[in-house]
Design an enzyme around this catalytic site. Structure first.
Site, mmCIF file in Angstrom:
data_model
loop_
_atom_site.group_PDB
_atom_site.id
_atom_site.type_symbol
_atom_site.label_atom_id
_atom_site.label_comp_id
_atom_site.label_asym_id
_atom_site.label_seq_id
_atom_site.Cartn_x
_atom_site.Cartn_y
_atom_site.Cartn_z
ATOM 1 N N ASP A 127 31.048 -1.885 55.277
ATOM 2 C CA ASP A 127 31.272 -1.366 53.922
ATOM 3 C C ASP A 127 30.261 -1.874 52.884
ATOM 4 O O ASP A 127 30.356 -3.028 52.432
ATOM 5 C CB ASP A 127 32.676 -1.720 53.427
ATOM 6 C CG ASP A 127 33.779 -1.370 54.419
ATOM 7 O OD1 ASP A 127 33.629 -1.668 55.615
ATOM 8 O OD2 ASP A 127 34.814 -0.842 53.983
ATOM 9 N N GLU A 160 32.035 3.721 52.017
ATOM 10 C CA GLU A 160 33.212 4.100 51.226
ATOM 11 C C GLU A 160 33.325 3.375 49.889
ATOM 12 O O GLU A 160 34.076 3.802 49.019
ATOM 13 C CB GLU A 160 34.503 3.895 52.037
ATOM 14 C CG GLU A 160 34.848 2.446 52.260
ATOM 15 C CD GLU A 160 36.360 2.180 52.326
ATOM 16 O OE1 GLU A 160 37.155 3.119 52.282
ATOM 17 O OE2 GLU A 160 36.731 1.002 52.413
ATOM 18 N N ASN A 161 32.595 2.239 49.746
ATOM 19 C CA ASN A 161 32.664 1.495 48.491
ATOM 20 C C ASN A 161 31.317 1.431 47.787
ATOM 21 O O ASN A 161 31.094 0.586 46.915
ATOM 22 C CB ASN A 161 33.135 0.056 48.746
ATOM 23 C CG ASN A 161 34.396 -0.023 49.552
ATOM 24 O OD1 ASN A 161 34.373 -0.352 50.736
ATOM 25 N ND2 ASN A 161 35.502 0.318 48.929
ATOM 26 N N ASN A 197 39.428 4.747 53.534
ATOM 27 C CA ASN A 197 40.510 5.093 52.610
ATOM 28 C C ASN A 197 40.011 5.394 51.197
ATOM 29 O O ASN A 197 40.736 5.966 50.393
ATOM 30 C CB ASN A 197 41.570 3.992 52.570
ATOM 31 C CG ASN A 197 41.004 2.644 52.210
ATOM 32 O OD1 ASN A 197 40.013 2.193 52.806
ATOM 33 N ND2 ASN A 197 41.603 1.972 51.242
ATOM 34 N N HIS A 198 38.769 5.031 50.911
ATOM 35 C CA HIS A 198 38.210 5.317 49.581
ATOM 36 C C HIS A 198 37.347 6.579 49.552
ATOM 37 O O HIS A 198 36.628 6.804 48.575
ATOM 38 C CB HIS A 198 37.390 4.116 49.093
ATOM 39 C CG HIS A 198 38.226 2.941 48.725
ATOM 40 N ND1 HIS A 198 38.991 2.902 47.582
ATOM 41 C CD2 HIS A 198 38.453 1.756 49.351
ATOM 42 C CE1 HIS A 198 39.629 1.742 47.519
ATOM 43 N NE2 HIS A 198 39.325 1.030 48.585
ATOM 44 N N HIS A 229 38.586 2.267 60.780
ATOM 45 C CA HIS A 229 38.746 1.689 59.452
ATOM 46 C C HIS A 229 40.215 1.381 59.187
ATOM 47 O O HIS A 229 41.025 2.290 59.019
ATOM 48 C CB HIS A 229 38.225 2.715 58.436
ATOM 49 C CG HIS A 229 38.064 2.181 57.063
ATOM 50 N ND1 HIS A 229 36.939 1.530 56.649
ATOM 51 C CD2 HIS A 229 38.884 2.172 55.981
ATOM 52 C CE1 HIS A 229 37.045 1.169 55.388
ATOM 53 N NE2 HIS A 229 38.239 1.543 54.959
HETATM 54 FE FE LIG Z 1 35.850 -0.865 52.183
HETATM 55 FE FE LIG Z 2 38.704 0.594 53.122
#
Ligand SMILES: [Fe+2]
Ligand SMILES: [Fe+2]
Ligand SMILES: [Fe+2]
Ligand SMILES: [Fe+2]
Ligand SMILES: [Fe+2]
Ligand SMILES: [Fe+2]
Ligand SMILES: [Fe+2]
Ligand SMILES: [Fe+2]
Lengths: 276, 276, 276, 276
Positions: free
Chosen positions: A8, A39-40, A67-68, A154
Site C-alpha cells: 500500500d 489504494e491509499n 477497501n479504499h 487485501h
Molecule cells: Fe491500505
Molecule cells: Fe486497506
C-alpha cells in the site's frame, strides 16, 4: 521471471518514494513485473487518475486496490479507461472495473494480476473471495495462459491471508497480503511452490500510525473523541514489498525476499539479485 | 538490561520449543528478563497451571495472556496462586488475577510487566486500555520504581498497537504487540526511546494457519461450513520474539532485534548479543 | 391467501407452543400457508431432523433457518431429504440444501419461500443477498409462477432489513425479518404492496435474554467471564409472528397484523381473521 | 409519576413532530417527566445547541444521546452549558458533559436520567456500562435520592439491552433501549418492577431506512458503491416512545404502554391515561 510486489503506497510520501526509486530498482535488479497496491496513494484515501498514471510511469505494470478503492469518486469512472488498475474481484457484480488483469510484463511474458478482499473484520461486505479466485486461476492457468500469477489478498486477519496462501498454493506465483500497512517477517515459499507473505507492508512514512499522522490517531483512540481529520504523514517513506524470482518452467517461486528501502525501518534488499 | 519477549506460544509444539531452547538462549545471551505470552499454550486455547509452571521453569520471568485468558477454566482460579501470570489489565474490575506484575529479573532488578487488550475488531468488550496503562506506568515509573517496563499489547489492528507504542513512548522499555501470530518486520526504537514491534509473532508451527492445523481452517473459510475442531499444528515451532537491550541509566532501549529460531521462517538472532 | 409467518422458535419451550397451538390457529383462522423459522429449535442452537418433522407435523409448510443453520451437524445431511427446509440462499455455492423452495400451500396454491442472511454485524461472511434475491424472484415471479412469495431476511441490523423490504417491494408478498428474537412494532404494507416487519420476534420464553436463560447471559456480559453454558429458557413461550392476507389477483398484501400469543408479552391476534 | 420516553428524534421531521405535538401530549396526559433521545436530531447526525433548546422548550426534561453524540462538533462544547443534556456515561473519563443528570420533573419530583452505550456490534469502543450503571444507581438510589430513574440504554444487540434491563430491574423505573430506530413490541414490567422495552423506536419518517432517505441506503447496500450523502427523510414523523406510570411509594412501574402517533406506523396511545 523477476517480480516485485509493493505494498500500500500511502500519500505523497509514498508516491514520491516510488517515483524517485522504482525506476532504478527495476533497472538494477532487472525486474520483469512490478505490482503496486495503490489504494491509499491519494492522500491516504483512494486513488486518482493522475496518480495511477504516475505509478505506471514509474514502472508499475499493474496497480491493485482494496477497501479504499472508491474513496476518490473519480476512480469509479476512470478505472474503465485504466486497463492496469485492478480492484477487488469479489465486489458485487456490476461494480466498475475488473478484478484481474492479464498484463504484459517488461520481458514480454504474460502476468495475471488478481486483487481480492478478505472478509474477517472488514467493514465492506463482499462476496466469497475463494470461489472467485479459483475461477480466475482456472480460467487462466499458470504456464498455460499466464507465465506468472500474482494475487494481492487485501484484508485484516492473518488467518484469512494464510488461508488464501494455502488455497492458491501451487497454482500461483505469489500471494502477497496487504492492508495492515505493516510488513510481516513470515515470507516464505509454501509447500506447493507459491511465494507468500502475510503483509507486504506499506510504502509510506512509518513515523506515523499506519501512514496517518499520529497525533490525531492518538487523540481519537485514547480519548474516543474525534478532533480533526486524518492526514497522511509526510516524512520519508520506506518502500516495502516482496521480491520473488520464479522458475520459468513452472511459474512458481524459486526465491523470495522482503524489500524495505528508505525511511526508518531496518533495511533489506533481495540478496539474490544484488550479489555480484 | 537484556530483555527477551516471546510471542504467543501455541500448543505442544510451541511449549516444546520453549522447553528445549529457552534455557540455552538465556545462558548464551545472558538475558536478564524473559516475558512469554502464553494465551495459546494449552493446545492452542488458554493456559493450564502445569504449562504455566513449565514456562516459568524454562526461564520465563512473567507469562502474559490475551483474549484467550480463560479458555481453560482452571486459569480463573490458579491465576490467584500464579504471581507471574499477567492477564489483560482492562478486564471488568473484579476479574481474577492481575493486569501487571512487578517481578524480579534474573539480575535482581525490578521489571514491571503489563498486559493490555486492544479493542478494534476484538470480540471481547474490554475497558479503555490507555487510561489504565497510564495509571500503571505512573504508579510504578521507569527508573524510580522499575528498572524496566514491558507492555504486551494484545490486539488485532496494527493501528491500535502503534497508538499503544507512541502512547507509552519514553515511559516504558518495550511495547510488544501480540495476537496476530505473525511476526512483523517493523521493530524499531521509537523517538522517545521505547522499543517497539507491532507483533512479536507466535512461537508455534508456521506450517499452519496461525498455529492451527490448516486443513480445517481452509475448509471453514472456503466453504463456510464447520466440519471439525480446531487443533494446534504439531510441526516444529519457530520461536518468535524480540530482543531488547536497555540503558541501565534510563531504562529505555539501546538496541532491538527480532528473534526467529527453528521451524520454517527465515532465521534471525540478535547480532549485538552474539557478536563475539 | 392467508399467510402466517412465525419467528425463530427457540428450544423446547418454543416447540411445545407450536405443537400445542399451531394446529388450532391454522384451523380457526383458515390459514393457507405457514412458514416457521427454526434455526434455534433444537435447544436454542440449530435444528434436528426430528424437530423439523415436528414443526411440519404441526402445520408448517416451510421451515427457514439462519446463522445457526448448521449448529446441529446432522442438519448438513438431513436437509437433503427435507424438501421444505430452507437455508440462507447466500451461502457459498456448494452448501447443502436449498435457499428457496416452491411449496404447495394448504389451499393448493404455490408459495415460494426464500431465506437470506444479511451481512451487517453478522459473524458469518456470506455472499451478497440482494442480487440472489433478485435472481430467485425473477426466476419464479409472483402471480406467474408463485401465488405468494415469502422472504425470511435474517440479520441483525434494522437498516439492512428495511433495505431488503424496499428492495423486494411489489415483487413479493411478505418480507419478514428474523434473528433479533424481539418482535418489532413497525409492521406495515410498503408502498409497492409488500407486507413488512423488521423482526417477527421469537417464539420462546421471553423471561430470558433472547430465549436463553438469563443468569449466564447476565454473568457473561456484566463480568466478561464465561461461567457456564447457554441453555434455552424453559418458561411458557409467546408465539410471535406476522399474519398477512394477500390479494389473490396480485399476490400482494391486503392486510397485515402481528401475532403474539401466550407467555408474558402483550397479546395480539389478527382482528381481520377473528372478526366474526 | 407519569413518564414519557421518546426514542431517537431524527432530523427536521422528528423535531417538527416534537414541537407540534409534545406540548399537548404533556398537557392531555398530565405527564411529569419527558426524556427524549436527541442523538440524531440535527439532520440525522448529532445535535446542535439550538435543537437542544427546541426540545427542552417543547417539554423535554432531559435529552439523551448515543453513538452520534459528537457528530456535530459544537456538542463537545455546548454540552457543558446544557445541564439537561446527557451523553453516554461510559465514555473514556474526561469526555465533556455528563453521563447522568438529576433533573426536576414537572411536578417538582427528582428524576435521575442515565444514558449508556452498549458494546456488542458498536463501532465506538466504550467502557463497561454495567459497573458504571451500578455506581450511578447506588449513588442516587430510587426513593431515597430520586423519585424516578430512567435509563436510556443505547445499542444494537437485543441481548445486551435485555441484560441491561434485568441488571437494573427493581432499582430503576424504566430501562428504554434506543439506537435501532425501530420500535419493539416487547414492552413489559420486569419481575422486579422496572418497565422495559428493547427499543423505543425512532421519532422520524418511517418511509425511509431508519430515518435516512431510502434511495441512497438501497444503492449503498445493494451495489456496495457509495453514490451520495445520507440525508434525513422528510416525510411526516411517527412519534415513538414508551409511557410509564410509576408508583410514588416505590418509584417502580405500575403500567407501561408504547406510544406511536402520526406518520405511517400503526397508532397506539396509553389507554390508562386516556380512559375518561
Ligand atoms: Fe491500505
Ligand atoms: Fe486497506
Ligand atoms: Fe494468540
Ligand atoms: Fe489473542
Ligand atoms: Fe434466531
Ligand atoms: Fe439468528
Ligand atoms: Fe439513533
Ligand atoms: Fe445510535
Amino acid at each position: 521471471m523477476r517480480i516485485l510486489f509493493i505494498g500500500d503506497v500511502v500519500g505523497q510520501s509514498g508516491c514520491n518514494a516510488i517515483t524517485a526509486h522504482l525506476p532504478e530498482m527495476i533497472a538494477d535488479w532487472r525486474i520483469d513485473l512490478v505490482v503496486v497496491n495503490g489504494e491509499n496513494a491519494a492522500g491516504g484515501f483512494g486513488i486518482t487518475e493522475a496518480i495511477y498514471h504516475e505509478l505506471i510511469a514509474a514502472g508499475a505494470d499493474a496497480v491493485t486496490l482494496g477497501n479504499h478503492s472508491w474513496d476518490k469518486k473519480e476512480a469509479l469512472t476512470f478505472i474503465e479507461r485504466a486497463p492496469r488498475l485492478v480492484r477487488p474481484l469479489n465486489y458485487i457484480p456490476g461494480a466498475p472495473g475488473r478484478g484481474s488483469a492479464l498484463v504484459e510484463a517488461k520481458n514480454g511474458q504474460r502476468a495475471l494480476v488478481i486483487n481480492a478482499l478478505g472478509r474477517l473484520f472488514m467493514m465492506d461486505p463482499v462476496n466469497d473471495p475463494f470461489g472467485l479466485l479459483d475461477e480466475e486461476i482456472s480460467a487462466c492457468p499458470l504456464r498455460k495462459d499466464a507465465d506468472a500469477i500474482v494475487v494481492d489478498f487485501h484484508c485484516e486477519a492473518s488467518s484469512e491471508k494464510l488461508v488464501a496462501g494455502y488455497f492458491c498454493d501451487g497454482r500461483v506465483s505469489l500471494v502477497a497480503g496487504t492492508h495492515t500497512h505493516t510488513p510481516t517477517a513470515d515470507h516464505r515459499i509454501l509447500p506447493g511452490g507459491t511465494a507468500y507473505i502475510t503483509d507486504a507492508g506499506m510504502t509510506g512514512d512509518y513515523e506515523s500510525v499506519i501512514g496517518i499522522k499520529k497525533e490525531e490517531m492518538l487523540r481519537r483512540l485514547t480519548t474516543g473523541i474525534p478532533s480533526g481529520r486524518f492526514e497522511a504523514a509526510d516524512g520519508t517513506a520506506t518502500i516495502c514489498g516482496i521480491a520473488v524470482e520464479t522458475d520459468d518452467r513452472t511459474g512458481l517461486a524459486l526465491r523470495v525476499s522482503p524489500v524495505r528501502m528508505g525511511g526508518i525501518l531496518e533495511q533489506i534488499i533481495p540478496q539474490f539479485w544484488t550479489g555480484t
